[in-house]
Design an enzyme around this catalytic site. Sequence first.
Site, PDB file in Angstrom:
ATOM      1  N   ASP A   9       0.866  -1.171   0.000  1.00 10.49           N
ATOM      2  CA  ASP A   9       0.000   0.000   0.000  1.00 10.49           C
ATOM      3  C   ASP A   9       0.910   1.230   0.000  1.00 10.49           C
ATOM      4  O   ASP A   9       2.101   1.131   0.310  1.00 10.49           O
ATOM      5  CB  ASP A   9      -0.887  -0.035   1.243  1.00 10.49           C
ATOM      6  CG  ASP A   9      -1.808   1.166   1.337  1.00 10.49           C
ATOM      7  OD1 ASP A   9      -2.340   1.585   0.307  1.00 10.49           O
ATOM      8  OD2 ASP A   9      -1.974   1.692   2.453  1.00 10.49           O
ATOM      9  N   ASP A  48      -7.401  -2.559   3.298  1.00  9.26           N
ATOM     10  CA  ASP A  48      -6.286  -3.461   3.000  1.00  9.26           C
ATOM     11  C   ASP A  48      -6.495  -4.855   3.591  1.00  9.26           C
ATOM     12  O   ASP A  48      -5.806  -5.802   3.189  1.00  9.26           O
ATOM     13  CB  ASP A  48      -4.971  -2.897   3.560  1.00  9.26           C
ATOM     14  CG  ASP A  48      -4.600  -1.575   2.927  1.00  9.26           C
ATOM     15  OD1 ASP A  48      -4.751  -1.450   1.699  1.00  9.26           O
ATOM     16  OD2 ASP A  48      -4.167  -0.664   3.660  1.00  9.26           O
TER      17      ASP A  48
END
Length: 863
Positions: free
Chosen positions: A301, A602
């Site tokens: 990320d 996520d």
Amino acid sequence: MSSTVSSLGGLTGAEAARLLDEHGPNLAPRARPRSMVSRVVGQLRDPMIVLLLGALVIVIALGDLSDGVIIVAVIVLNTLIGVVQELRAATAIAALDRLSAPHATVLRDGVPVTVDGAEVVPGDLVRLEAGDVVPADGTVVEAAGLQIDEAAMTGESVPVGRGPGEEVQSGTVVVRGRALVAITRTGADSGLGRIAAALAGTTNRATPLQQRLARLSRQLVVLTLGLTAVVFLLGLLRGEDPADMLILAVSLAVAAIPESLPAVVSVSLAMGAYRMAQQNALVRWLPAVETLGSVSVLASDKTGTLTEGRMLLQRLWTPACSWQVSGHGYDAAGSVTVSDGDPGDPGPLDLLLRDLVLCNDAEVHGPDAGTWRVVGDPMEAALLIAALKSDPAALTGAARWSRVEEITFDSSTQRMTTVHRDDGPDDLRHQGAWWTVCKGAPEAVLDLVEPGPEVDAARAEAERLAREGFRVLAFADALSTSRPASERLERGLGLRGLAAISDPASPHAADVVRACREAGIRTVLITGDHPATARAIADQIGLLQPGVELVEGDLVAAGGHVDRVDRIGVYARTRPEQKVDIVAAWQARGAVVAMTGDGVNDAPALRQADIGVAMGDRGTEVARQAADLVLADDDLRTVVTAVAEGRRIYANIRMFLRYGLAGGMAEILVILLAPFLGMVVPLAPGQILWINMLTHGVPGVAFGGEPLDPRDMARPSPSPERSVLSGALLGQILLAGSLITASSLVAGLLAPAGAVQTWVFLTLGLAQLGVGLAIRSPRQGLALRSRSLEAALLLAALLQVAAVTWAPLQDLLDTTAVSWSEGALILGLAALPGLVVAGLRLLRRPRPDLGTSVPGPVATKEA
């Protein structure tokens, strides 16, 4: 000072301490630790120890007390080593549990503070936001758009809404909205605690590597028993005594199998996890330790991982003017100054700053020593700090606008909307009593505004700011004289402006990308940000190499990335479900994927990945719970350290197999081949067991603590499905075993009459130890803390020599003394296998200028 203030102050510190003493820590019941007797019995149930116990019964029945003493010594030593390693592993895992304990935000003395989940007590007021795990059972006091994922407790896959007066259970996850919850039950009294109590008696499953090694051990047992049966039959054919040959065969079978292997694996995994914890990498699932060494793709990320995660609002834009915001991070110093255009009426800026404050769930306190303390989302905190730089009373002035309704942020809509009522005095009240604010991604917010030149200008400005690497938020608002209907909250909005927020790349991100590339690990960026923003960060950290592509979420959704996944380095504008698809596509190509992230969006990808890596400080609790590895320092360099530790563990286990199996192979071959060279019984049973005790005891376990070989970080990652004996390892075992066999047989041929067993015994034992010294990991300097293997090998060598020089051991092992000249010859023969193995390693070792450097803690860990 905060943007929202609860009327509830929570417990005082003294009350919380009293309740903690009364109710105990908020911990789920755990299985009682195994007693010492249970651990000893567990070790004695090992098949190899059972075999030894059977041999002990046989030799005692036949009156062979000397061999019986040696067998007892082997049993005691192996059991002692096994119990000690179990205790060390249990201590290491307990320490990891303490380090990785979840946290909760509670109100204490009216101020939100973060405490360990174990310190939550009945009566606490816990603040929950999207991504948090409910720490204990409680009742909702205040809620805004609260939705709870109760799948962990009820199996219900669809999140459920919860409002004031309704209960929430420990272990469930907040997926949307926020709430204030009054805790009612903690620890064993909570729903999760009752389930944990039922599970306390269960045992942990073996890791995949342990299962593969157990399968290998069974294969070795079958092979060794077959060969020892041949030894037994050949002895009978030569007319040897059946009882003596039975003892010899059983002793040979036990000695040929590396029974220290389970201890080596257990201590390698547990202590590897503990070493990672000391470097701020907390392993939540022990098999992750071994899988880390096989990682070939690092999917990361952006925000808070490759970037600092300390947002800074640097630019504000309205259709009339642009402003520059100075300062750094959460520093209170800074100002808002005109950068372009004529500000004229300051009203547009004031209204934009009001929107920044009202449509916001973060809190800032202080400043303390010139720095604001932030509670909540870093991006929203950056909006508040920018408002304070323009007007120190911004939060106080906005407090008269009470929030009455909201649409919480959702990753699918990319925006958040709030409705506020003007509660100020009549003489200060605005002509409209209701203020609606919408903020979010420019494409999501601007689509709600009536098209026109100002909106077109905003789109162009947002695109330009994104190309410069900013994360851009658009704001729209509406003023009305009556409360808008819930279904019409986002209608009639007018453009207010843009806020450009920077999240600079982490100063170590480029080093991480480079180190991963050198270690054969591909790094890819997966973000929900604008493609231009993603490209700017990727360029800064050297992620986009020639031929590497950037794709957007629409292509991912269409499956277009699957056929050319190897060429893609950046995925932008991805939704949570698309992140899962990307990880799965890499896995379908045979990659072992580590996924890093910190947010609720996520979590699904963290679960899908072979190794989920969550940020421990800035990350949400749901991300931490979904991950296998938690970075306590939020430093991505720690991932490289963890990968190195995984490769170190795998390499050390293979190193022990090379050492142990080569020695076992040599012992069998010596017994099989010696009679054809005129040596009927080259080793007595007691001598075989003595060699086994010295070589597989303390030295065997010491292999688990060998330092990292820097070359292991430059080699391609091994696949978890690959056999432990695959590659060159089997050939190395055969070579080393053959060399030890040859040296031992030559020693037997050169030995004077009556001393054959002594010469073979001494050469065979020392040659195995020499090979162990030759295959150890390379070191630089003294590095005394990493010299345990050399110390163990030296101790074993001294005991092996004592077996032919100290009278009590000579009587026990039936050995004879050797002269200095004979000893020198034996030592030379014993050294040959190790010298050949070491020479071949030097020939294969790359030149120093081709070595690979490992950044951060890895490079200095063994210095």
